[in-house]
Scaffold this active site. Structure first.
Site, short mmCIF file in Angstrom:
data_model
loop_
_atom_site.label_atom_id
_atom_site.label_comp_id
_atom_site.label_asym_id
_atom_site.label_seq_id
_atom_site.Cartn_x
_atom_site.Cartn_y
_atom_site.Cartn_z
N HIS A 238 -9.90 3.48 -2.93
CA HIS A 238 -8.52 3.46 -2.44
C HIS A 238 -8.02 4.89 -2.32
O HIS A 238 -8.34 5.75 -3.15
CB HIS A 238 -7.65 2.68 -3.44
CG HIS A 238 -6.20 2.67 -3.09
ND1 HIS A 238 -5.72 2.08 -1.95
CD2 HIS A 238 -5.11 3.17 -3.74
CE1 HIS A 238 -4.40 2.21 -1.91
NE2 HIS A 238 -4.01 2.88 -2.99
N CYS B 277 -5.32 2.41 3.78
CA CYS B 277 -4.71 3.36 2.85
C CYS B 277 -5.09 4.80 3.21
O CYS B 277 -4.31 5.73 3.00
CB CYS B 277 -5.12 3.04 1.42
SG CYS B 277 -6.89 2.93 1.17
#
Length: 1036
Positions: free
Chosen positions: A364, A30
């Site tokens: 994330h 990510c």
């Protein structure tokens, strides 16, 4: 960090050219996706990248060329023919494998490494300076004497600026980007003992030291330093403090000559807040009102009143609202740009916010990015892309924290920002499709064609399915096309089952339940297999009739009942039970009928008078079989379902004058319930790398013994009873030794698996042990490996045998294997073997049964140079290796006998004698996880001086309690040197980043694996050159 969205990838976005598309997450990429989407949305970067031209002779293979793979990736994002784009082509050009896709990295560090890789890949081309032209700025690092005002300086370049969020030591908290920038360039006063030596003045003088910007880049990259070390707990932490940042950043105040002092003296004008003051509502006649306590609080009162809740905007209204706000913001930004440009040209517009959601231990990344073409903001979260309201930007300023224990905090906030300089002569709002290099379009077209071919191949493969079809108890597997008609399937099945073609009118295809052995829906012969919803591995059956019969229509309201009627020939025990019940009568019956109606039907079908029918049904409850008599009076008027008679149920019917007496079927059931079917393997068909196939079986009465079972298996396999071993279930199951036990006592049940292995069986008082000889470790083993093991063999020994007697048996065994060895039973030491490590030694005078033993326990054999000396209960065998920090060498392992009641100073005295190191210079580290130990970890091990150290070895800090513990010692006078590149590759842990190169602290926070991109080059002088760039990352 992990993507959970899955879509079809081919061409379903062609009707929506206004949207943007996402990137697939390979596991933990990510961080990479956020940066790649930012670079793609940076029109200036994309346009410059498209200008670069690929040449195979200069740039090598396509799959290894980073700029080419970036062009390919960006072109796919631009053409928007997919829901999301795979990034594996790009990461393969980085020379990454699948494991790298699951490794977390810091987005800023990845940005630096990627820019380095791009620069190396495009050198000696017209785009050689593309990174510098877009992202490079410069500042002056200066010291200014306050006496003569002379200035000493040097110029440095930068690609990004790392701004402090909070520094408790210096009592700094920057709650805005502007304040952080002001502190970044704030001069430091050099006074008192810290005065600066001025060469012009010829002595120490008060001075100021600081930075000032010389030139700012076209694209300004700002990192908020949110990851830090807590010096009280020595744990890595994330700083979630609120830091605001404007959409229009006026950098003019920061490039002027700044007076030293408080950063607040720099004039900063931020954007107006849109928050409105909440009006205060004051009730009238408040003084005359009588107030009482409410039984509910105000929050509950509002929550309970649905009429007072604000309604959510529908999708269309929300889009209109976002568009309206975006237009308003656009005008506000234009006014602000015009105002700031009165101060100078250094005015910047925010267009990318890379956000970290999580804690210091992991999280994330996703990005809010603005389209320069539409002035709209979008949320790029891996494969998902959606438009957002500009108000959402304020939600990532920080300030809100959720605690999840372990001294960790979790929050979502901005981490890396990108601003572009406002310059109408240079700003690019859009990159046209015509600017995509032609060879990239050709590559994409080749991929399209390949995908079409693969899709067509998948479709063809999907059309071909495998079916299981039954006929008269036999089964066939057919591979057919889903477009085939049911009639064509029937003809093919008839051929396989050798049914004559002229019988076609007497055959039809039906769905089938193998478990209940019942027909189900009839398939229409004129329909295709696909339209009849026949899928792969579907079970069908052929139903047949005689020429003068008519097929019954399928009625879902009827059950198929199977009935076994007693025949006196079944009294013959030579007929197997399975044969007696192999062909039951089948007929349809309405599922709503009663037992009485069913028995009336039996009277018609079987000619058994109603009052002489005994009807039985077998039920299985908790692994045991029970028999129910359905013909009793209280059952007669119950429905089939209430009596638990369902579709496919099997019933047993017998004609009896007295239906209360035990029937012959019940006697048959009792006989059968005492029979056990025991499954076992053929030892001749088991290889080292295959699993046993328990296809063989015998039938035996449950009251028989293991000896009876062994005799049956012996006869079945034609192997003598003393020539094989029986184990429970598998190779690693316990051996069945006491052959006098009944099967029920030995817990052998119906369908039990017995593993058969050739060999001499053990007696009940014996145990089977696995012995292996300990030898010096092989080359390439981990530094924590003390022994390698070879010559593994099994021996059955008596549990009461003395250890010295077992050694004599081993001595005879080893003499046969190695006749060249000079052996003596007294020179053999036996030790428990645990995870490739030798532990507790077995003493000669002890019996085996005083130790914890079990079948197939692993025992290590040491061949000693002299007779083994008995150890007292307080003595332990530990392993010691000496480390030389100046050479990075480890000595060969040496076993040392220690007293667990020793103090550390006693251990130091022993080590001083062995290694000839003065006691005051001995430092020792205990290795906790020796099985995975590698010497690079010694940089962070806690070495303890044993000199005058009166802690006990069995207490803090080592808590020594077991044999085989590994200790590393070193001479404190030996100076540590830095590792070479080859040593780092060989000795550093593969799962972490590079360690500290010298002892600056007893503690070093855990680091991530370093970001690494390998650039492959090709030119005339050298065929291939690899340039590795390693950057240590310290954030998640």
């Amino acid at each position: 960090m992990y993507s959970t969205r899955y879509y079809d990838t081919w061409g379903s976005l062609q009707q929506d050219k206004k949207s943007y598309v996402g990137l697939s997450n390979q596991g933990a990429t990510c961080y990479m996706n956020s940066l790649l989407q930012t670079l793609f949305m940076s029109c200036d970067f994309r346009k410059e990248l498209y200008k670069w031209q690929y040449n195979q002779d200069r740039h090598g293979e396509k799959e290894d060329c980073i700029p080419l793979q970036l062009q390919l990736l960006f072109s796919k994002l631009q053409l928007r023919e997919y829901h999301y784009i795979e990034t594996t082509g790009l990461t393969k050009s980085f020379q990454w494998d699948m494991r790298d896709g699951f490794q977390q990295h810091d987005v800023q560090e990845f940005c630096r490494v990627l820019f380095d890789a791009i620069e190396q890949s495009v050198e000696s081309t017209d785009q050689a300076n593309m990174i510098k032209n877009l992202y490079e700025g410069s500042y002056i690092d200066y010291v200014k004497c306050l006496n003569c005002l002379k200035e000493s300086s040097r110029e440095d370049k930068f690609l990004d600026l790392s701004l402090t969020v909070r520094n408790d030591f210096d009592k700094i908290y920057n709650d805005s980007i502007e304040k952080a920038l002001a502190n970044y360039i704030r001069p430091e006063e050099l006074t008192g003992s810290n005065q600066y030596y001025c060469e012009h003045c010829g002595g120490k003088q008060d001075a100021i030291k600081g930075l000032k910007f010389k030139s700012l880049p076209y694209i300004l990259v700002l990192q908020l330093k949110r990851f830090d070390l807590d010096y009280e707990t020595f744990q890595r932490i994330k700083l979630n403090d609120k830091v605001t940042f404007p959409q229009i950043l006026n950098m003019n105040p920061f490039v002027r000559e700044i007076p030293h002092g408080d950063p607040e003296r720099i004039e900063i004008e931020s954007e107006d807040s849109e928050e409105e003051e909440t009006p205060m509502i004051i009730p009238q006649n408040l003084d005359n009102l009588q107030l009482v306590h409410s039984k509910i609080n105000a929050y509950d009162a509002i929550i309970g009143d649905f009429d007072k809740k604000p309604l959510k905007l529908d999708k269309v209204a929300k889009e209109k609202h976002i568009a309206m706000r975006a237009e308003e913001k656009k005008h506000e930004r234009a006014k602000m740009i015009h105002k700031y440009r009165e101060d100078g040209e250094d005015v910047y517009e925010l267009y990318s916010i890379m956000i970290h959601s999580g804690s210091a231990n992991g999280g994330h990344y996703y990005a809010y990015i603005k389209s320069f073409e539409t002035e709209r903001w979008y949320d790029f979260d891996d494969s998902s892309v959606k438009e957002i309201d500009e108000k959402d930007i304020e939600k990532v300023f920080g300030g809100e924290t959720k605690s999840y224990g372990w001294s960790s905090s979790y929050s979502t906030n901005a981490y890396l920002l990108m601003y572009r300089k406002v310059d109408e002569s240079r700003n690019i709002l859009r990159v046209e499709d015509s600017e995509i290099p032609p060879y990239i379009l050709e590559e994409i077209e080749l991929e399209r064609n390949k995908e079409r071919e693969e899709m067509n191949a998948r479709e063809e493969k999907r059309k071909n399915i495998k079916l299981r079809i039954f006929y008269q108890g036999k089964e066939k597997e057919l591979e057919i096309n889903r477009e085939m008609l049911i009639r064509e399937l029937k003809i093919k099945a008839m051929e396989d089952f050798k049914i004559h073609a002229e019988e076609e009118q007497n055959v039809r295809v039906r769905n089938y339940s193998q478990y209940y052995d019942t027909y189900q829906e009839v398939l229409n012969e004129e329909n295709s297999i696909e339209s009849e919803n026949v899928f792969s591995q579907k079970i069908l059956a052929l139903e047949t009739k005689k020429s003068d019969e008519v097929f019954e229509d399928y009625d879902p309201s009827k059950y198929t009942i199977k009935v076994n009627v007693w025949d006196d020939k079944y009294a013959n025990d030579d007929i197997p039970y399975d044969q007696k019940i192999a062909n039951p009568k089948k007929f349809l019956i309405d599922k709503r009928c009663t037992i009485r109606q069913m028995m009336t039907l039996f009277e018609e079908k079987f000619g058994i008078p109603f009052n002489k029918q005994k009807v039985l049904k077998k039920s299985f409850v908790t692994m045991t079989s029970q028999t129910e008599v359905l013909s009793l009076k209280h059952y007669l008027d119950q429905t089939l379902a209430f009596s638990r008679v369902y579709d496919g149920s099997t019933l047993f019917v017998e004609e009896m004058d007295d239906i209360t007496a035990k029937s012959k079927w019940q006697i048959e059931f009792e006989k059968e319930s005492n029979k056990l079917v025991i499954k076992f393997n053929n030892p001749d068909q088991v290889t080292k790398y295959s699993s046993p196939d328990f296809k063989e079986f015998v039938t035996i009465h449950s009251q028989k013994t293991l000896a009876d079972l062994k005799a049956l298996i012996s006869s079945h396999l034609n192997i003598p009873e003393n020539g094989f071993i029986m184990k429970r279930g598998s190779l690693y199951g316990s051996e069945l030794k006491d052959m006098t036990l009944k099967l029920s006592i030995a817990n052998i049940m119906n369908s039990s698996y017995i593993y058969i292995e050739k060999g001499i069986p053990a007696n009940p008082n014996e145990i089977r042990l696995v012995f292996s000889v300990a030898v010096p470790p092989k080359d390439g083993e981990n530094d924590g490996v003390v022994f390698s093991f070879e010559d593994t063999f099994e021996i059955s020994v008596n549990l009461k045998a003395k250890i010295i007697d077992i050694k004599k048996i081993i001595y005879e065994k080893l003499k046969k294997i190695h006749p060249e060895w000079e052996l003596n039973p007294l020179n053999i030491r036996l030790r428990e073997k645990v995870n490739e490590k030798l532990a507790k030694p077995y003493m000669n005078d002890d019996s085996l049964n005083i130790y914890h033993t079990f079948d197939r326990k692993n025992i290590g054999i040491q061949i000693l140079e002299e007779e083994e000396k008995a150890l007292d209960y307080y003595e332990l065998l530990v392993v010691v290796r000496r480390w030389c920090p100046s050479t990075w060498e480890l000595s060969t392992p040496k076993e040392v006998v220690v007293n667990k009641h020793w103090r550390l100073s006693d251990f130091g005295t022993k080590l001083s004698e062995i290694y000839n190191i003065p006691q005051e210079n001995i430092e020792v580290a205990k290795i906790t996880y020796s099985w995975s130990f590698i010497r690079g970890e010694l940089l962070t091990e806690d070495f303890i001086s044993t000199y005058n150290n009166y802690h006990y070895m069995s207490t803090q800090p080592w808590h020594l309690s077991s044999d085989g513990t590994l200790f590393i010692i070193k001479d404190s006078r030996d100076i540590l040197r830095d590792m070479t590149k080859e040593e780092k590759a060989k000795y550093m842990p593969k799962s972490t980043s590079s360690y500290i190169s010298s002892y600056t602290s007893r503690y070093e926070p855990e680091k991530e694996k370093s970001v690494k991109i390998t650039v492959k080059k090709k030119n005339a002088q050298e065929n291939k050159k690899e340039d590795d760039m390693d950057i240590d990352t310290n954030t998640s």
